[in-house]
Scaffold this active site. Sequence first.
Site, PDB file in Angstrom:
ATOM      1  N   ASN A  99      -5.387  -3.192 -18.441  1.00  0.00           N
ATOM      2  CA  ASN A  99      -5.511  -2.739 -17.050  1.00  0.00           C
ATOM      3  C   ASN A  99      -5.421  -1.218 -16.978  1.00  0.00           C
ATOM      4  O   ASN A  99      -4.556  -0.608 -17.616  1.00  0.00           O
ATOM      5  CB  ASN A  99      -4.342  -3.366 -16.255  1.00  0.00           C
ATOM      6  CG  ASN A  99      -4.452  -3.192 -14.758  1.00  0.00           C
ATOM      7  OD1 ASN A  99      -5.479  -3.527 -14.165  1.00  0.00           O
ATOM      8  ND2 ASN A  99      -3.388  -2.686 -14.124  1.00  0.00           N
ATOM      9  N   HIS A 123      -8.061   2.459  -7.470  1.00  0.00           N
ATOM     10  CA  HIS A 123      -7.405   3.350  -6.497  1.00  0.00           C
ATOM     11  C   HIS A 123      -8.441   4.391  -6.060  1.00  0.00           C
ATOM     12  O   HIS A 123      -8.657   5.399  -6.736  1.00  0.00           O
ATOM     13  CB  HIS A 123      -6.175   4.014  -7.124  1.00  0.00           C
ATOM     14  CG  HIS A 123      -5.089   3.044  -7.457  1.00  0.00           C
ATOM     15  ND1 HIS A 123      -4.396   2.349  -6.484  1.00  0.00           N
ATOM     16  CD2 HIS A 123      -4.592   2.612  -8.642  1.00  0.00           C
ATOM     17  CE1 HIS A 123      -3.511   1.548  -7.059  1.00  0.00           C
ATOM     18  NE2 HIS A 123      -3.615   1.684  -8.368  1.00  0.00           N
ATOM     19  N   ASP A 129      -7.044   0.239  -3.399  1.00  0.00           N
ATOM     20  CA  ASP A 129      -6.721   0.874  -2.124  1.00  0.00           C
ATOM     21  C   ASP A 129      -7.693   2.033  -1.918  1.00  0.00           C
ATOM     22  O   ASP A 129      -8.329   2.494  -2.865  1.00  0.00           O
ATOM     23  CB  ASP A 129      -5.244   1.298  -1.989  1.00  0.00           C
ATOM     24  CG  ASP A 129      -4.662   2.006  -3.191  1.00  0.00           C
ATOM     25  OD1 ASP A 129      -5.416   2.660  -3.939  1.00  0.00           O
ATOM     26  OD2 ASP A 129      -3.429   1.925  -3.394  1.00  0.00           O
ATOM     27  N   GLU A 183      -5.942  -3.394  -8.257  1.00  0.00           N
ATOM     28  CA  GLU A 183      -4.990  -2.598  -7.450  1.00  0.00           C
ATOM     29  C   GLU A 183      -5.734  -1.778  -6.399  1.00  0.00           C
ATOM     30  O   GLU A 183      -5.470  -0.591  -6.211  1.00  0.00           O
ATOM     31  CB  GLU A 183      -4.198  -1.642  -8.352  1.00  0.00           C
ATOM     32  CG  GLU A 183      -3.457  -2.312  -9.486  1.00  0.00           C
ATOM     33  CD  GLU A 183      -2.606  -1.350 -10.317  1.00  0.00           C
ATOM     34  OE1 GLU A 183      -2.387  -0.201  -9.898  1.00  0.00           O
ATOM     35  OE2 GLU A 183      -2.166  -1.765 -11.410  1.00  0.00           O
TER      36      GLU A 183
HETATM   37  O1  G3I Z   1      14.234   0.753  -7.407  1.00  0.00           O
HETATM   38  C1  G3I Z   1      14.532   2.077  -6.960  1.00  0.00           C
HETATM   39  C2  G3I Z   1      15.616   2.057  -5.934  1.00  0.00           C
HETATM   40  O2  G3I Z   1      16.789   1.560  -6.513  1.00  0.00           O
HETATM   41  C3  G3I Z   1      15.803   3.467  -5.391  1.00  0.00           C
HETATM   42  O3  G3I Z   1      16.712   3.434  -4.350  1.00  0.00           O
HETATM   43  C4  G3I Z   1      14.490   4.025  -4.880  1.00  0.00           C
HETATM   44  C5  G3I Z   1      14.604   5.471  -4.432  1.00  0.00           C
HETATM   45  O4  G3I Z   1      13.413   6.167  -4.558  1.00  0.00           O
HETATM   46  O5  G3I Z   1      13.539   3.989  -5.900  1.00  0.00           O
HETATM   47  C6  G3I Z   1      13.264   2.677  -6.358  1.00  0.00           C
HETATM   48  O6  G3I Z   1      12.301   2.714  -7.344  1.00  0.00           O
HETATM   49  C7  G3I Z   1      10.968   2.972  -6.924  1.00  0.00           C
HETATM   50  C8  G3I Z   1      10.103   1.787  -7.288  1.00  0.00           C
HETATM   51  O7  G3I Z   1       8.768   2.074  -6.999  1.00  0.00           O
HETATM   52  C9  G3I Z   1      10.524   0.507  -6.577  1.00  0.00           C
HETATM   53  O8  G3I Z   1      10.396   0.664  -5.215  1.00  0.00           O
HETATM   54  C10 G3I Z   1      10.483   4.230  -7.617  1.00  0.00           C
HETATM   55  O9  G3I Z   1      11.198   5.338  -7.160  1.00  0.00           O
HETATM   56  C11 G3I Z   1       9.013   4.422  -7.353  1.00  0.00           C
HETATM   57  O10 G3I Z   1       8.539   5.489  -8.151  1.00  0.00           O
HETATM   58  C12 G3I Z   1       8.260   3.163  -7.708  1.00  0.00           C
HETATM   59  O11 G3I Z   1       6.890   3.390  -7.433  1.00  0.00           O
HETATM   60  C13 G3I Z   1       6.000   2.427  -7.941  1.00  0.00           C
HETATM   61  C14 G3I Z   1       5.092   3.063  -8.976  1.00  0.00           C
HETATM   62  O12 G3I Z   1       4.147   2.118  -9.433  1.00  0.00           O
HETATM   63  C15 G3I Z   1       5.868   3.574 -10.174  1.00  0.00           C
HETATM   64  O13 G3I Z   1       5.017   4.203 -11.080  1.00  0.00           O
HETATM   65  C16 G3I Z   1       5.153   1.929  -6.779  1.00  0.00           C
HETATM   66  O14 G3I Z   1       5.981   1.186  -5.860  1.00  0.00           O
HETATM   67  C17 G3I Z   1       4.036   1.027  -7.292  1.00  0.00           C
HETATM   68  O15 G3I Z   1       3.137   0.747  -6.253  1.00  0.00           O
HETATM   69  C18 G3I Z   1       3.280   1.733  -8.394  1.00  0.00           C
HETATM   70  O16 G3I Z   1       2.287   0.850  -8.889  1.00  0.00           O
HETATM   71  C19 G3I Z   1       1.451   1.371  -9.915  1.00  0.00           C
HETATM   72  C20 G3I Z   1       1.062   0.211 -10.814  1.00  0.00           C
HETATM   73  O17 G3I Z   1       2.223  -0.430 -11.287  1.00  0.00           O
HETATM   74  C21 G3I Z   1       0.182   0.668 -11.973  1.00  0.00           C
HETATM   75  N1  G3I Z   1      -0.972   1.381 -11.484  1.00  0.00           N
HETATM   76  C22 G3I Z   1      -0.700   2.482 -10.562  1.00  0.00           C
HETATM   77  C23 G3I Z   1       0.149   1.999  -9.382  1.00  0.00           C
HETATM   78  C24 G3I Z   1       0.401   3.110  -8.400  1.00  0.00           C
HETATM   79  O18 G3I Z   1       1.177   4.137  -8.967  1.00  0.00           O
END
Ligand code: G3I
Length: 389
Positions: free
Chosen positions: A219, A255, A285, A283
């Site tokens: 992916n 994306h 958007d 994914e």
């Molecule tokens: O779990 C912690 C939480 O404990 C804390 O309070 C909070 C404060 O910021 O952060 C939480 O973690 C976050 C996590 O998502 C869960 O919500 C991270 O900061 C945040 O960086 C993380 O972002 C995710 C991101 O991947 C990480 O790289 C996004 O939700 C998610 O949509 C995104 O998805 C990725 C795919 O897996 C792979 N392809 C790209 C896509 C977009 O980046």
Amino acid sequence: MLRSALSIGLVSATVLLGGAALTGSASAEPGAAPAQSQHTRYPADSLRALGDRVGLRIGTAVNMDELGSNAEYTRITAEQFSSVTAENVMKWQLVEPNRGTYDWAAADRLVDFAKKNKQLVRGHTLVWHSQLPTWLSSDGYTTTLSNDELKALLKKHVQDQAKHFKGDIWQWDVVNEAFNDDGTPRETIWYKAWGGLGYIADAFRWARQADPKALLFYNDYNLEFTGPKSNAVYDFVKTLKAQRVPIDGVGFQGHLDTQYGFPDLQANLQRFADLGLKVAETEVDVRTFTEAAPNVNTPTNPLAVYAQESYWSRALKACLAIRECISFTPWGFGDTYSWIPGWFDDPQEGAALLYDADLKPKSQYYVIQQDLALAAGAPRRADGGPGRH
Ligand code: G3I
């Protein structure tokens, strides 16, 4: 035939489906009972019901903070989608925050929900450089652990996780984002430990042994555009196939951004499919420039919505046109929960999903719904069903 049928969808306001006018279930009068599909509890004009007619699974990424606690979010997840992906809760950081102790609770809850609602699960993701537990690596590129330790840890992780979910996962994103945009391999802790891309073949083999029925995917993002990255991944998976590495498919994250031209997505899906692989949009958007906080989901140019509608429609049609494209998955469905505004904030972008911040369907939703309603001429998917046979 397909192209002309689909293009009608863009101008058609009302479509007849089995004699009943499509109303857009999400826009039904409050309290009105939506039309039900014959066999299950979801509406006949839901995205999932319309996708079913050509064997195309319509998925969504799911935010487990909302599922079960937010009633409207939960209802839409069940009614509109026939496949679900854990947006975060199957990532290594979440399943093994402390070394040696697994926490499957949130991921198990998603799998249970999917079973109850007759949905298939995309597992995301076994091998990635991002969202690793801090005991393993804080950035995915550096670590204090030795190469031998890393090799043993990755093997155990892939085997344990694939075994835990054995039989419950339709498609696994076995490896995520292993290449840079210029086509060079991403030099992650995994790449460095193996001294090359050998970790990828190993991961696919471990996953196949642990869960023989799951479809195993590579992916990545920006595969949509023909260019150095898409070409490099194409050459790489071709080599994997030649070496009989058990890879079943390639996921195109999708994306998209209205500031860039729409990619030659269909041609790229087709050339990967021609390698004997399944493909999926995993994914999707479509972001655009928006006002700054707090109005991050209001496009600065009101006309941007037309570009967004067009991009959504073309992304879906690219998948519909190709029999090997077995699922189309937006990366969530409510603008409040999208990763975009937090990530692309200078300049600010947002408004990337099919539902607005109040979980009301946007015009993009209706465009997709109409496209699916008019997709009867599209090839039936070769494999809309669960797993390898
Ligand atoms: O779990 C912690 C939480 O404990 C804390 O309070 C909070 C404060 O910021 O952060 C939480 O973690 C976050 C996590 O998502 C869960 O919500 C991270 O900061 C945040 O960086 C993380 O972002 C995710 C991101 O991947 C990480 O790289 C996004 O939700 C998610 O949509 C995104 O998805 C990725 C795919 O897996 C792979 N392809 C790209 C896509 C977009 O980046």
